[in-house]
Design an enzyme around this catalytic site. Structure first.
Site, mmCIF file in Angstrom:
data_model
loop_
_atom_site.group_PDB
_atom_site.id
_atom_site.type_symbol
_atom_site.label_atom_id
_atom_site.label_comp_id
_atom_site.label_asym_id
_atom_site.label_seq_id
_atom_site.Cartn_x
_atom_site.Cartn_y
_atom_site.Cartn_z
ATOM 1 N NE ARG A 108 80.134 17.689 -12.615
ATOM 2 C CZ ARG A 108 80.311 18.061 -11.274
ATOM 3 N NH1 ARG A 108 79.449 18.639 -10.671
ATOM 4 N NH2 ARG A 108 81.394 17.746 -10.527
ATOM 5 N NE ARG A 159 76.802 15.583 -4.687
ATOM 6 C CZ ARG A 159 77.475 16.414 -5.254
ATOM 7 N NH1 ARG A 159 77.222 16.844 -6.617
ATOM 8 N NH2 ARG A 159 78.518 16.720 -4.751
ATOM 9 C CG HIS A 210 73.359 21.427 -7.840
ATOM 10 N ND1 HIS A 210 73.725 21.711 -8.849
ATOM 11 C CD2 HIS A 210 74.564 21.727 -7.100
ATOM 12 C CE1 HIS A 210 75.104 21.920 -8.960
ATOM 13 N NE2 HIS A 210 75.678 22.123 -7.900
ATOM 14 C CG ASP A 218 80.333 29.028 -6.997
ATOM 15 O OD1 ASP A 218 79.102 28.837 -6.823
ATOM 16 O OD2 ASP A 218 81.049 28.197 -6.697
ATOM 17 C CD GLU A 253 73.233 24.846 -7.341
ATOM 18 O OE1 GLU A 253 73.262 24.444 -6.183
ATOM 19 O OE2 GLU A 253 74.312 25.239 -7.947
HETATM 20 C C1 BG6 Z 1 77.435 24.413 -6.969
HETATM 21 C C2 BG6 Z 1 78.648 25.066 -5.705
HETATM 22 O O1 BG6 Z 1 76.246 24.616 -6.015
HETATM 23 O O2 BG6 Z 1 78.035 23.028 -6.926
HETATM 24 C C3 BG6 Z 1 79.968 25.180 -6.488
HETATM 25 O O3 BG6 Z 1 78.272 26.476 -5.584
HETATM 26 C C4 BG6 Z 1 80.254 23.767 -6.796
HETATM 27 O O4 BG6 Z 1 80.956 25.668 -5.707
HETATM 28 C C5 BG6 Z 1 79.150 22.934 -7.741
HETATM 29 O O5 BG6 Z 1 81.631 23.648 -7.677
HETATM 30 C C6 BG6 Z 1 79.558 21.746 -8.146
HETATM 31 O O6 BG6 Z 1 79.702 20.827 -6.872
HETATM 32 P P1 BG6 Z 1 80.093 19.298 -6.996
HETATM 33 O O7 BG6 Z 1 80.258 18.849 -5.733
HETATM 34 O O8 BG6 Z 1 78.866 18.736 -7.673
HETATM 35 O O9 BG6 Z 1 81.354 19.125 -7.880
#
Ligand code: BG6
Length: 301
Positions: free
Chosen positions: A75, A101, A171, A216, A275
């Site tokens: 994260r 990833r 991302h 989002d 992103e």
């Molecule tokens: C973003 C999406 O790119 O990533 C969101 O648009 C999503 O909808 C977010 O919640 C996080 O994704 P993840 O899979 O890392 O929890």
């Protein structure tokens, strides 16, 4: 693929500049330090975890609750979404944002460049049939140039015999002083899919994006630079890109952060994802033997 730290250091280490180390069981990273910046990248996901220009503040946000475990998404940082963005189009039980990833990437090159920046490159080979939901063959490379700007080139080469369709995204979680006080410009007039409103298509009016709730959005037809203006940190982060038609702007705000559980206390206030992507209908078709480059440069003004 060799993941032994001593071997990686002897093949790809550069004295005082590129050092491989293990931070927990089965989890290795590479640390880069040069005249312009420091950075760290995990071998899982070729996932950039930090980038700090010399004398400046961290540009990339990492959650205080991020876990660094084999097979688990991290994260924060720069997750590489590939070969699909978001949910798989036909099977939502497959991992969101694809499998790159959480895969282990191979280090293929490190180099101290003449301008005192550092190049580091990773590769992920996808042989047809070894992943549910994407039974094709492709070679994926990511090249980072770490300096006072950060340049990233994500290259997909179709090594199969038929055309492939790829969705991809860098991302990136950017660090901000307080998401409620920043603005993002560069998206004027772009249509977007609003994921917090049933993916309804809307249009960004002329004016900056600001945040006072969960956001989002998949902006389409978005090829211009975006700039995050952060008066609290007295800086503007410029995001320039090539071969990317979509820009996702995401902040989970309070309730979604609580549901997610790994954003850290009030973590949502200090991050925003911008992103650079090819997502939704903007996926890329790559003919056999051809390549697609998704390129970005981040700089601080
Ligand atoms: C973003 C999406 O790119 O990533 C969101 O648009 C999503 O909808 C977010 O919640 C996080 O994704 P993840 O899979 O890392 O929890």
């Amino acid at each position: 693929m060799n993941t032994d730290i001593a071997v990686l250091n002897s093949c790809f280490g550069i004295d005082d500049q590129v050092v491989f180390k293990t931070i927990s069981e089965h989890f290795s990273i590479v640390e880069i330090d040069n005249a312009h910046a420091s950075a760290s990248i995990s071998l899982q996901g070729a996932h950039l975890m930090s980038w700090v220009p010399k004398g400046g503040e961290p540009v990339i946000w990492m959650s205080q609750e991020a876990s660094f475990e084999s097979g688990k998404p991290i994260r924060g940082g720069i997750p590489v979404c590939w070969p699909w963005f978001g949910d798989h189009s036909a099977n939502s039980s497959l991992p969101a944002h694809g499998f790159a990833r959480t895969a282990l990437w191979e280090v293929i090159q490190t180099e101290a460049l003449k301008d005192d920046t550092t190049l580091i490159a990773f590769r992920l080979i996808q042989e047809g049939g070894n992943h549910d939901g994407w039974p094709y063959s492709a070679e994926l490379e990511i090249h980072f140039i770490i300096g006072d700007s950060l340049k990233i080139d994500l290259v997909t080469r179709n090594t199969g015999k038929s055309a492939i369709t790829v969705g991809d995204a860098l991302h990136t979680y950017f660090a901000v002083s307080d998401v409620r006080n920043i603005t993002i410009n560069g998206l004027d007039g772009c249509p977007y899919l609003d994921k917090v409103d049933g993916s309804e298509q809307k249009k960004q009016q002329v004016g900056d994006v600001q945040f006072d709730q969960e956001t989002d959005r998949i902006y389409l037809e978005s090829t211009e630079d975006c700039v995050i203006d952060d008066p609290g940190l007295k800086r503007r982060i410029r995001i320039s890109k090539l071969n990317s038609e979509s820009t996702i702007v995401w902040n989970p705000w309070i309730e979604k952060s609580e549901r997610m559980g790994d954003l850290g206390k009030d973590g949502y206030l200090n991050m925003v994802c911008v992103e650079s992507a090819n997502a939704a209908d903007d996926v890329v078709l790559i003919a056999p033997g051809e390549k697609h480059h998704l390129w970005v440069r981040y700089s601080v003004e």
